[in-house]
Design a protein around this motif. Structure first.
Motif, PDB file in Angstrom:
ATOM      1  N   THR A   1       0.834  -1.203   0.000  1.00 14.97           N
ATOM      2  CA  THR A   1       0.000   0.000   0.000  1.00 14.97           C
ATOM      3  C   THR A   1       0.869   1.254   0.000  1.00 14.97           C
ATOM      4  O   THR A   1       0.631   2.202  -0.766  1.00 14.97           O
ATOM      5  N   LYS A   2       1.892   1.262   0.847  1.00 15.68           N
ATOM      6  CA  LYS A   2       2.780   2.430   0.917  1.00 15.68           C
ATOM      7  C   LYS A   2       3.505   2.649  -0.416  1.00 15.68           C
ATOM      8  O   LYS A   2       3.650   3.776  -0.879  1.00 15.68           O
ATOM      9  N   LYS A   3       3.948   1.553  -1.029  1.00 11.09           N
ATOM     10  CA  LYS A   3       4.696   1.685  -2.299  1.00 11.09           C
ATOM     11  C   LYS A   3       3.787   2.183  -3.430  1.00 11.09           C
ATOM     12  O   LYS A   3       4.153   3.096  -4.157  1.00 11.09           O
ATOM     13  N   ILE A   4       2.609   1.594  -3.554  1.00 11.28           N
ATOM     14  CA  ILE A   4       1.709   1.974  -4.646  1.00 11.28           C
ATOM     15  C   ILE A   4       1.240   3.420  -4.478  1.00 11.28           C
ATOM     16  O   ILE A   4       1.149   4.174  -5.447  1.00 11.28           O
ATOM     17  N   MET A   5       0.951   3.813  -3.230  1.00  9.24           N
ATOM     18  CA  MET A   5       0.425   5.147  -2.978  1.00  9.24           C
ATOM     19  C   MET A   5       1.531   6.195  -2.823  1.00  9.24           C
ATOM     20  O   MET A   5       1.259   7.360  -2.594  1.00  9.24           O
ATOM     21  N   HIS A   6       2.784   5.764  -2.982  1.00  7.75           N
ATOM     22  CA  HIS A   6       3.936   6.667  -2.855  1.00  7.75           C
ATOM     23  C   HIS A   6       3.870   7.456  -1.562  1.00  7.75           C
ATOM     24  O   HIS A   6       4.026   8.690  -1.563  1.00  7.75           O
ATOM     25  N   ASP A   7       3.614   6.777  -0.456  1.00  6.67           N
ATOM     26  CA  ASP A   7       3.528   7.488   0.818  1.00  6.67           C
ATOM     27  C   ASP A   7       3.971   6.559   1.943  1.00  6.67           C
ATOM     28  O   ASP A   7       3.191   5.773   2.453  1.00  6.67           O
ATOM     29  N   ASP A   8       5.256   6.687   2.325  1.00  8.29           N
ATOM     30  CA  ASP A   8       5.773   5.849   3.401  1.00  8.29           C
ATOM     31  C   ASP A   8       5.263   6.297   4.760  1.00  8.29           C
ATOM     32  O   ASP A   8       5.399   5.576   5.750  1.00  8.29           O
ATOM     33  N   SER A   9       4.685   7.497   4.819  1.00  6.16           N
ATOM     34  CA  SER A   9       4.265   8.018   6.126  1.00  6.16           C
ATOM     35  C   SER A   9       2.864   7.567   6.516  1.00  6.16           C
ATOM     36  O   SER A   9       2.479   7.687   7.672  1.00  6.16           O
ATOM     37  N   VAL A  10       2.076   7.052   5.564  1.00  8.92           N
ATOM     38  CA  VAL A  10       0.733   6.601   5.926  1.00  8.92           C
ATOM     39  C   VAL A  10       0.841   5.340   6.801  1.00  8.92           C
ATOM     40  O   VAL A  10       1.623   4.431   6.517  1.00  8.92           O
ATOM     41  N   HIS A  11       0.111   5.355   7.913  1.00  4.74           N
ATOM     42  CA  HIS A  11       0.115   4.199   8.812  1.00  4.74           C
ATOM     43  C   HIS A  11      -0.851   3.152   8.276  1.00  4.74           C
ATOM     44  O   HIS A  11      -2.013   3.456   8.023  1.00  4.74           O
ATOM     45  N   VAL A  12      -0.373   1.931   8.106  1.00  2.66           N
ATOM     46  CA  VAL A  12      -1.238   0.863   7.599  1.00  2.66           C
ATOM     47  C   VAL A  12      -1.129  -0.343   8.529  1.00  2.66           C
ATOM     48  O   VAL A  12      -0.021  -0.768   8.872  1.00  2.66           O
ATOM     49  N   ALA A  13      -2.256  -0.863   8.973  1.00  2.95           N
ATOM     50  CA  ALA A  13      -2.282  -2.080   9.787  1.00  2.95           C
ATOM     51  C   ALA A  13      -3.282  -3.038   9.159  1.00  2.95           C
ATOM     52  O   ALA A  13      -4.324  -2.607   8.657  1.00  2.95           O
ATOM     53  N   ALA A  14      -2.954  -4.329   9.179  1.00  2.00           N
ATOM     54  CA  ALA A  14      -3.832  -5.311   8.533  1.00  2.00           C
ATOM     55  C   ALA A  14      -3.960  -6.587   9.352  1.00  2.00           C
ATOM     56  O   ALA A  14      -2.993  -7.042   9.959  1.00  2.00           O
ATOM     57  N   THR A  15      -5.170  -7.125   9.385  1.00  2.00           N
ATOM     58  CA  THR A  15      -5.435  -8.465   9.908  1.00  2.00           C
ATOM     59  C   THR A  15      -6.141  -9.224   8.792  1.00  2.00           C
ATOM     60  O   THR A  15      -7.196  -8.782   8.315  1.00  2.00           O
ATOM     61  N   CYS A  16      -5.544 -10.326   8.337  1.00  2.00           N
ATOM     62  CA  CYS A  16      -6.083 -11.032   7.166  1.00  2.00           C
ATOM     63  C   CYS A  16      -6.662 -12.380   7.562  1.00  2.00           C
ATOM     64  O   CYS A  16      -5.998 -13.177   8.222  1.00  2.00           O
ATOM     65  N   VAL A  17      -7.895 -12.609   7.123  1.00  2.00           N
ATOM     66  CA  VAL A  17      -8.640 -13.793   7.544  1.00  2.00           C
ATOM     67  C   VAL A  17      -9.214 -14.527   6.325  1.00  2.00           C
ATOM     68  O   VAL A  17      -9.816 -13.904   5.446  1.00  2.00           O
ATOM     69  N   ARG A  18      -9.009 -15.839   6.287  1.00  2.00           N
ATOM     70  CA  ARG A  18      -9.552 -16.660   5.200  1.00  2.00           C
ATOM     71  C   ARG A  18     -10.929 -17.164   5.607  1.00  2.00           C
ATOM     72  O   ARG A  18     -11.117 -17.612   6.734  1.00  2.00           O
ATOM     73  N   LEU A  19     -11.890 -17.085   4.683  1.00  2.00           N
ATOM     74  CA  LEU A  19     -13.272 -17.442   5.013  1.00  2.00           C
ATOM     75  C   LEU A  19     -13.860 -18.423   4.011  1.00  2.00           C
ATOM     76  O   LEU A  19     -13.353 -18.560   2.897  1.00  2.00           O
ATOM     77  N   PRO A  20     -14.943 -19.092   4.414  1.00  2.00           N
ATOM     78  CA  PRO A  20     -15.501 -20.130   3.542  1.00  2.00           C
ATOM     79  C   PRO A  20     -16.403 -19.594   2.449  1.00  2.00           C
ATOM     80  O   PRO A  20     -17.601 -19.853   2.423  1.00  2.00           O
ATOM     81  N   PHE A  21     -15.821 -18.823   1.533  1.00  2.00           N
ATOM     82  CA  PHE A  21     -16.519 -18.547   0.286  1.00  2.00           C
ATOM     83  C   PHE A  21     -15.515 -18.635  -0.848  1.00  2.00           C
ATOM     84  O   PHE A  21     -14.305 -18.545  -0.639  1.00  2.00           O
ATOM     85  N   PHE A  22     -16.016 -18.833  -2.059  1.00  2.00           N
ATOM     86  CA  PHE A  22     -15.135 -19.167  -3.177  1.00  2.00           C
ATOM     87  C   PHE A  22     -14.483 -17.945  -3.817  1.00  2.00           C
ATOM     88  O   PHE A  22     -13.319 -17.957  -4.156  1.00  2.00           O
ATOM     89  N   THR A  23     -15.271 -16.881  -4.005  1.00  2.00           N
ATOM     90  CA  THR A  23     -14.789 -15.769  -4.817  1.00  2.00           C
ATOM     91  C   THR A  23     -15.059 -14.428  -4.148  1.00  2.00           C
ATOM     92  O   THR A  23     -16.076 -14.277  -3.461  1.00  2.00           O
ATOM     93  N   SER A  24     -14.201 -13.488  -4.388  1.00  2.00           N
ATOM     94  CA  SER A  24     -14.250 -12.091  -3.926  1.00  2.00           C
ATOM     95  C   SER A  24     -13.722 -11.943  -2.505  1.00  2.00           C
ATOM     96  O   SER A  24     -14.086 -12.701  -1.620  1.00  2.00           O
ATOM     97  N   HIS A  25     -12.864 -10.949  -2.348  1.00  2.00           N
ATOM     98  CA  HIS A  25     -12.420 -10.567  -1.011  1.00  2.00           C
ATOM     99  C   HIS A  25     -13.264  -9.373  -0.545  1.00  2.00           C
ATOM    100  O   HIS A  25     -13.597  -8.494  -1.351  1.00  2.00           O
ATOM    101  N   ALA A  26     -13.581  -9.350   0.749  1.00  2.00           N
ATOM    102  CA  ALA A  26     -14.219  -8.172   1.335  1.00  2.00           C
ATOM    103  C   ALA A  26     -13.280  -7.609   2.385  1.00  2.00           C
ATOM    104  O   ALA A  26     -12.456  -8.327   2.952  1.00  2.00           O
TER     105      ALA A  26
END
Lengths: 350, 350
Positions: B228-253
């Motif tokens: 996210t920081k690289k694509i948005m050209h902004d190392d100062s933006v704070h980014v935190a993520a928790t990634c969870v796999r769920l029982p559906f086939f297609t599309s991330h929410a």
């Protein structure tokens, strides 16, 4: 229980998803029951239910039926509680109510025993059981608040269909079968049975639990926000919630971001605080892929916490993953804990 | 395409989940293909695949086979890209790589065309396609950053199994059938095929995507943070993520919390900014229960955004719900968009 005394107990909503778990929990905890009264709507009255080797016939819940009842556990929807809980209280019962009817009433304690058991004593006949998604979160946050102070909470939930009752669980089951057979999905219950539109939950995610409020938040989200402040006795803590219904049957999971007041708190300190808290089991060992999941937590009474990490930008920020059986600690188990506390502390009579 | 020129295109990983969507997208966008080369591992070579009424035999990907190729779309895993992408470049091809192999390489542009198309021009033969969960988030955040500034992002993801490949989708299918039949669940793929332990995904949620890093975050979470920081050209933006796999086939929410720099931004302004952005469809009408869901977004190329709300405690804070087909905009569609941009802007030759 050590008093030796026994109590007349009524379970209102005995034929529902939570009602069944109430009975299971009363049995498991060997609650000192003299007479047990199983109540429901007129529609479900007549159902036979086994409890501790005796068969009970479910009776229609009416005002008069609460005569002689000591403790009434309500879980039959908000409108039933609004109508009948005061009638039960009038007849001398103490009500533990698992609906949202009285939760935000300033005269009604809202209790998670591990967090604010002492509030039970202030009851005027009704003690409210918080929303399932709130209970497990505040249980995990209490040791954090106590030791490090808590200024902010941002939660995204992953909630099981059983929180919307047996019919929602059946809907997931039937839709899943239809989907795997390549058939059309029929949606009649979720996201909220009383709402205008229904969407399939099988192999899907619905960012709506309960109905929308005027501010764009759902009622479930507002419950988490308001109840957390009330239970933790802290109106200043910032709470934000996004609640999502997912295609699994049991246990809610929560991705929780917290900011503590104290400087220099480490992940190890946070893990220790949580591991030592009542009713909580720490499952946190990334090296060995140990973390809680809904399937693992189902049928267990504890709140499970894992994936504890410090935020990479904010040293006072931490991320947690909190999982618990929504029908047990999130509902029946917590209600029976409140009933036990009433008895143990001699708080039944006012 | 208006140039009239045609190009020799290779698809590496043609038999995989993303490979199939690459071909679908090349066809749908009527990409100007002269010769098409379908490549895979030795194991899958020989498979026959239909494309635009012609049957192609998949060939083993070797260094020499890239001779004469103009554009190579790679999606066969990081180790294949590391080995063969430089070989393709050496032979004159421009590589659009959908693995994590080169994403954080400072010499390699990491591109979501709606966000940073201009970075493509700086390529040295390889352009990286970001991680699926990153692509849809930055597409939604770009208009926010442009108009109001962006200081902070906290995201919790709800990710489909197809992000882990065809085998993971088959695992969800088989486990779901077994669960509904009351049989034991066999887990061999998820949460991460190369990891030590495997857990059932059917009617469950797994808070692990890809392997754990030393800091307690998973690689998927670190991808979202760093990319996210690289694509948005902004190392100062704070980014935190928790990634969870769920029982559906297609599309991330994604449940995304953002803080903007500007004071006084309203929900209406945010909605307008997002509705006007390229590649985004606003689906946000709580009164009529309109919001994006994974099942609805499947098969569509846009990023869908809804549930936009202002934080109740922080006037600069907003909550969003972002959904997109992880195999299309999250992978194949974005890769082909990059290829189109290379052609359209005459950026193929350096």
């Amino acid at each position: 229980m050590t008093t030796g005394e026994q109590f007349n107990v009524a379970v209102v909503g005995a034929t529902g998803a939570v009602g069944a778990k109430m009975l299971e929990t009363l049995d498991k905890k060997n609650f000192p029951i003299k007479d047990l009264l199983l109540l429901s709507s007129k529609r479900s009255a007549g159902t036979e239910i086994k409890f501790q080797n005796k068969t009970y016939t479910v009776q229609e819940a009416t005002p008069e039926i609460f005569e002689g009842v000591d403790i009434a556990l309500f879980s039959a929807g908000g409108s039933v509680s609004k109508k009948l809980a005061p009638e039960a209280v009038k007849r001398g019962a103490v009500v533990v109510d698992n609906t949202s009817a009285f939760r935000m009433d300033p005269e009604v304690p809202l209790v998670v025993p591990e967090v604010n058991e002492e509030d039970i004593e202030k009851h005027n006949g009704i003690i409210a059981n918080p929303n399932c998604s709130t209970i497990q979160m505040v249980a995990a946050l209490k040791p954090v608040q106590d030791l490090f102070g808590l200024s902010r909470v941002i939660v995204s939930t992953y909630q099981a269909v059983s929180g919307a009752g047996n019919e929602a669980a059946e809907e997931l089951h039937d839709q899943s079968k239809a989907f795997l057979a390549g058939e059309e999905l029929e949606a009649n219950i979720l996201p909220a049975s009383g709402d205008k539109k229904h969407y399939p939950i099988a192999f899907n995610a619905l960012p709506q639990i309960d109905v929308f409020q005027e501010n764009g938040y759902t009622f479930e989200e507002m419950k988490m926000i308001n109840e957390t402040k009330k239970i933790m006795h802290d109106d200043s803590v910032h709470v934000a919630a996004t609640c999502v219904r997912l295609p699994f049957f049991t246990s809610h999971a929560e991705s929780v971001y917290v900011e503590v007041d104290k400087e220099g708190v480490t992940v190890e300190q946070l893990k220790e605080a949580i591991a030592n808290a009542d009713g909580i089991t720490l499952q946190d060992d990334p090296t060995n892929q140990v973390y809680p999941t809904p399937l693992d937590a189902a049928g267990k009474s504890e709140v499970f916490v894992g994936r504890i990490r410090q935020d990479l930008d904010n040293t006072k920020g931490f991320h947690l993953w909190v999982v618990s059986d929504n029908l047990l600690k999130g509902a029946a188990w917590n209600s029976v804990q409140i009933a036990e506390s009433l008895v143990k502390n001699n708080w039944l009579k006012k």
